[in-house]
Motif scaffolding. Structure first.
Motif, PDB file in Angstrom:
ATOM      1  N   SER A 237     -12.682  -2.978   0.098  1.00  0.00           N
ATOM      2  CA  SER A 237     -11.830  -2.583   1.289  1.00  0.00           C
ATOM      3  C   SER A 237     -12.607  -2.529   2.738  1.00  0.00           C
ATOM      4  O   SER A 237     -12.248  -3.068   3.826  1.00  0.00           O
ATOM      5  CB  SER A 237     -11.018  -1.300   1.267  1.00  0.00           C
TER       6      SER A 237
ATOM      7  N   ASP B 113      -4.925  -5.265   1.443  1.00  0.00           N
ATOM      8  CA  ASP B 113      -5.880  -4.395   0.863  1.00  0.00           C
ATOM      9  C   ASP B 113      -5.087  -3.296  -0.227  1.00  0.00           C
ATOM     10  O   ASP B 113      -4.572  -2.290   0.185  1.00  0.00           O
ATOM     11  CB  ASP B 113      -6.436  -3.276   2.069  1.00  0.00           C
TER      12      ASP B 113
ATOM     13  N   ARG C  65     -11.693  -4.875   6.008  1.00  0.00           N
ATOM     14  CA  ARG C  65     -11.664  -4.391   7.289  1.00  0.00           C
ATOM     15  C   ARG C  65     -12.957  -4.843   8.277  1.00  0.00           C
ATOM     16  O   ARG C  65     -12.458  -4.841   9.518  1.00  0.00           O
ATOM     17  CB  ARG C  65     -11.798  -2.650   7.383  1.00  0.00           C
TER      18      ARG C  65
ATOM     19  N   GLN D  50      -3.075  -0.204   2.068  1.00  0.00           N
ATOM     20  CA  GLN D  50      -2.905   0.223   0.478  1.00  0.00           C
ATOM     21  C   GLN D  50      -1.868   1.385   0.236  1.00  0.00           C
ATOM     22  O   GLN D  50      -0.968   1.070  -0.291  1.00  0.00           O
ATOM     23  CB  GLN D  50      -4.119   0.573   0.017  1.00  0.00           C
TER      24      GLN D  50
END
Length: 449
Positions: A77, A206, A81, A121
């Motif tokens: 993740s 994600d 990002r 998520q």
């Protein structure tokens, strides 16, 4: 290890399987590094770094679904990002269609953000509970409004919001409602609509299905594939579930402790993994039939801390191949580079050529089958939870309905398990059973490790 019950990995009738895209790089990541400083003491001096992402390089082609898989905390993740500048990189470069993402500033960066969006998520925490859906989906358009697109006009923006809701399978009149009025799957559809509102070139997914139950997972995955074709999208798809990655991806990267250890086309990786860690992950994929005896490579020890990663190969402290080779010093001394082992297959391992079926077979542990009385009941529970591809997975959006084909699909139903003949024959572990009764299936978002 890898979590969740395995959804069907065969697309349903009428749903096209992912096609191999033209290999024109859209996104290029070169030696990307993201460290988080550790401060301590009265003066808050820097004591070290958490090396979340360390020297990561890969390309994503136009129209491709690039899967990223690994254990919890390996940096998946954080990588996504950092790529779209939700947080600053420590070093390295990212380019989109040849333009340096990290060089953009001010108005150029604001306009450039239209081309990169993210699906988060958590479908609950990512939506503002005080805003109606029309404002949530239209917020990006309002921020990016100019005279050319006219998004500053409420009526034009609301029309675009309605189109996005239609595209993700929601009614246009839902725009007047608030997030608490929707289910988890509907909230994730709203998050997808928000990501697509600016018509991006690439979307970072994600773990978009890890918080959803299995039947809804299949609907969202099919929706993402449909939207990919409709809007000519490219995905960087982050997930724990190897079956989900296999279903949706064109290529897959396996990540361990901040580094990518293997990249390959999805069929190559699942049929012939060439890194010891990838083989161990695939051997942990659950098998729906509890009667079947399985072989699994069980990794010893805990995952090292990213604040103090091992020297050399970061996997050497848990590597079963290293133990078989007599603990060669190169594993502790030299950092393995990601190198091309064969066309379309890159591996970061000093001894990938010595990884044979016999070596994998020697490292595997046989997991015994359940007793017949327990297995019948466990099979029923697995079917209800969606372990087997039954009608629950064939949802309103044409979810897959054929039995899943495991990447390591050799099953042993006899009293003794015979020798394997290839790496794919290192088969899965169904997991321990509760002595008081059958074990309940793990929830899809249970994580790895």
């Amino acid at each position: 290890m890898i979590d969740t019950p395995s959804p069907d990995t065969t697309p349903a009738d009428g749903v096209e399987a992912p096609v191999s895209p033209a290999r024109r790089p859209l996104l290029s990541v070169d030696k990307l590094v993201k460290y988080y400083p550790i401060h301590g003491g009265v003066l808050r001096r820097k004591l070290g770094d958490v090396k979340a992402v360390d020297d990561v390089t890969f390309d994503i082609a136009k129209g491709e679904v690039f899967g990223l898989v690994g254990e919890s905390g390996c940096g998946k993740s954080t990588l996504g990002r950092t790529v779209i500048r939700l947080q600053p990189a420590t070093s390295g470069s990212v380019s989109l269609d040849g333009e340096d993402v990290f060089a953009k500033r001010g108005g150029d960066l604001k306009r450039f953000r239209r081309r990169m969006q993210i699906i988060f998520q958590d479908p609950v925490g990512s939506l503002n509970p005080r805003m109606p859906i029309s404002d949530i989906v239209g917020e990006g358009m309002l921020a990016q409004s100019d005279k050319e697109n006219g998004w500053g006009v409420r009526s034009i923006r609301d029309g675009q919001v309605g189109d996005m809701l239609d595209a993700v399978g929601l009614r246009r009149d839902y725009a007047r409602r608030y997030p608490h009025e929707f289910s988890g799957g509907q909230r994730q559809r709203i998050g997808i609509a928000r990501a697509l509102a600016l018509r991006p070139d690439i979307v970072i997914c994600d773990e978009p299905v890890s918080a959803l139950d299995v039947s809804i997972q299949s609907q969202i995955l099919n929706l993402l594939l449909d939207l990919r074709r409709e809007f000519d999208l490219t995905y960087l798809f982050v997930a724990h579930n190897l079956s989900v990655i296999q279903y949706i991806s064109d290529r897959v990267a396996v990540m361990y402790l901040g580094k990518i250890v293997e990249i390959a086309d999805v069929d190559k990786l699942y049929s012939n993994p060439r890194h010891p860690y990838s083989i161990a992950l695939l051997s942990a994929v659950p098998e729906p039939d509890p009667r079947v005896r399985k072989r699994r490579i069980v990794l010893t020890g805990d995952v090292p801390s990213p604040a103090a990663p091992p020297s050399g190969c970061r996997f050497h402290t848990r590597c079963w191949l290293r133990e078989q080779l007599g603990r060669p010093e190169a594993c502790e001394r030299d950092v393995p580079e990601l190198r091309v082992l064969e066309p379309g297959h890159e591996v970061a391992c000093h001894f990938a050529e010595q990884l044979t079926a016999e070596a994998a077979n020697e490292a595997a542990h046989i997991i015994p089958a359940m007793s017949a009385a327990v297995s019948d009941e466990a099979t029923a529970l697995a079917s209800i939870a969606g372990f087997e591809a039954t009608g629950a997975a064939a949802g309103s959006e044409g979810a897959a309905a054929a039995p899943a084909t495991s990447v390591v699909d050799v099953s042993v139903a006899t009293a003794d398990a015979g020798p394997v003949t290839s790496v794919r024959d290192v088969v899965e572990d169904i997991g321990p059973m509760d002595p008081k009764g059958p074990a309940a299936p793990r929830p899809p978002g249970a994580g790895t490790g």
